[in-house]
Motif scaffolding. Structure first.
Motif, short mmCIF file in Angstrom:
data_model
loop_
_atom_site.label_atom_id
_atom_site.label_comp_id
_atom_site.label_asym_id
_atom_site.label_seq_id
_atom_site.Cartn_x
_atom_site.Cartn_y
_atom_site.Cartn_z
N ARG A 1 0.86 -1.29 -0.19
CA ARG A 1 -0.22 -0.02 -0.03
C ARG A 1 1.05 1.24 -0.13
NH1 ARG A 1 -1.68 3.75 3.27
NH2 ARG A 1 -0.78 2.81 5.10
N LYS A 2 1.90 1.39 0.76
CA LYS A 2 2.79 2.25 0.88
C LYS A 2 3.31 2.56 -0.43
CE LYS A 2 3.53 2.44 6.07
NZ LYS A 2 3.25 3.76 6.22
N ILE A 3 4.06 1.65 -0.85
CA ILE A 3 4.81 1.57 -2.24
C ILE A 3 3.68 2.22 -3.39
CG2 ILE A 3 5.80 0.23 -4.13
CD1 ILE A 3 7.30 -1.31 -1.84
N GLU B 1 -0.26 13.71 3.34
CA GLU B 1 -1.61 13.67 3.30
C GLU B 1 -2.46 13.27 2.01
OE1 GLU B 1 -2.84 13.63 6.27
OE2 GLU B 1 -0.92 14.41 7.37
N ALA B 2 -3.50 12.85 2.12
CA ALA B 2 -4.34 12.36 1.00
C ALA B 2 -4.55 13.39 0.23
CB ALA B 2 -5.48 11.41 1.24
N SER C 1 -6.30 8.70 -2.26
CA SER C 1 -7.33 8.90 -1.04
C SER C 1 -6.45 8.31 0.31
CB SER C 1 -8.40 8.31 -1.25
OG SER C 1 -8.43 7.04 -1.35
N LYS C 2 -5.29 7.93 0.12
CA LYS C 2 -4.53 7.36 1.42
C LYS C 2 -3.41 8.20 1.78
CE LYS C 2 -6.27 2.80 0.32
NZ LYS C 2 -5.83 1.47 -0.22
N SER C 3 -3.33 8.58 3.23
CA SER C 3 -2.00 9.14 3.60
C SER C 3 -0.81 8.07 3.79
CB SER C 3 -2.34 9.82 4.76
OG SER C 3 -3.26 10.78 4.46
N THR C 4 0.29 8.63 3.65
CA THR C 4 1.43 7.75 4.23
C THR C 4 2.45 8.76 4.54
OG1 THR C 4 2.84 5.89 3.25
CG2 THR C 4 2.53 7.89 1.81
N VAL C 5 3.70 8.24 4.81
CA VAL C 5 4.83 8.86 5.50
C VAL C 5 6.09 8.37 5.00
CG1 VAL C 5 5.99 9.16 7.76
CG2 VAL C 5 3.56 9.08 7.89
#
Length: 197
Positions: free
Chosen positions: A21-23, A118-119, A87-91
């Motif tokens: 998901r992050k990738i 942020e998304a 629509s998804k946030s990540t770091v």
């Protein structure tokens, strides 16, 4: 025993999904070079070298001395723009970078800073470049191209263009493990000699 094995399998699958998901999110982001400022060559502010649209090498005696010492420090702040359209946030916990001008490496390093993506939002990431570019400038052909580029600033209408490339490889934490993005993300930016005045 079966209970622990099941927990391990579920944990393994969940972490695999987390990585994927992050990738995916990082792969869908748009990366750009927004701006560059505070550019110093051998301790001299580059804007000072182009007063009145002329390249004044006499105002930088330290540059000639730096050439003799084979140590020409380049310092600059480059601001990267990262837009997350998903629509998804990540770091991003850190990233390695390589800076190239016309395909030749001039700097490399790492930004060890947490970046929240942020998304649907854009994050501005400052990258501080600090490198010895003697080997880059000591190449006769490269120096000729650089002077030709600078002459575009001096002559105004004779605008010259060059390409700056930044390669970044983000990393993120999953539990206690640092996971690197599978490859470098390449960001190209065409710059004009007019930015020098």
């Amino acid at each position: 025993m079966k209970k622990y094995l099941l927990i391990y399998i579920i944990t393994f699958l969940a972490s695999g999904c987390g990585i994927s998901r992050k990738i995916d999110v990082l792969g869908n982001c748009t990366y750009n070079i927004k701006s560059a400022d505070n550019i110093y060559l051998a301790g001299k502010d580059m804007t000072e070298l182009f007063k009145n649209r002329t390249f004044d090498l006499s105002s930088a005696p330290g540059l000639a001395l730096a050439m003799l010492r084979k140590n020409i420090p380049l310092k600059a702040n480059v601001n990267l723009s990262i837009y997350n359209p998903t629509s998804k946030s990540t770091v991003i916990n850190q990233f390695d970078y390589i800076v190239l001008v016309k395909g030749q490496e001039i700097a490399k390093g790492m930004v060890d800073k947490r970046i929240n993506l942020e998304a649907g939002a854009t994050s501005i990431v400052p990258v501080q470049i600090n490198s010895n570019i003697y080997s880059f400038l000591s190449n006769g052909e490269t120096m000729k191209e650089l002077l030709d580029f600078m002459s575009g600033a001096k002559n105004g209408p004779k605008e010259k263009k060059s390409t700056v490339t930044i390669k970044i490889r983000p990393s993120f934490m999953l539990g206690k493990e640092l996971i690197k993005y599978p490859s470098y993300i390449i960001i190209n930016k065409e710059i004009s000699s007019r930015i020098l005045y």
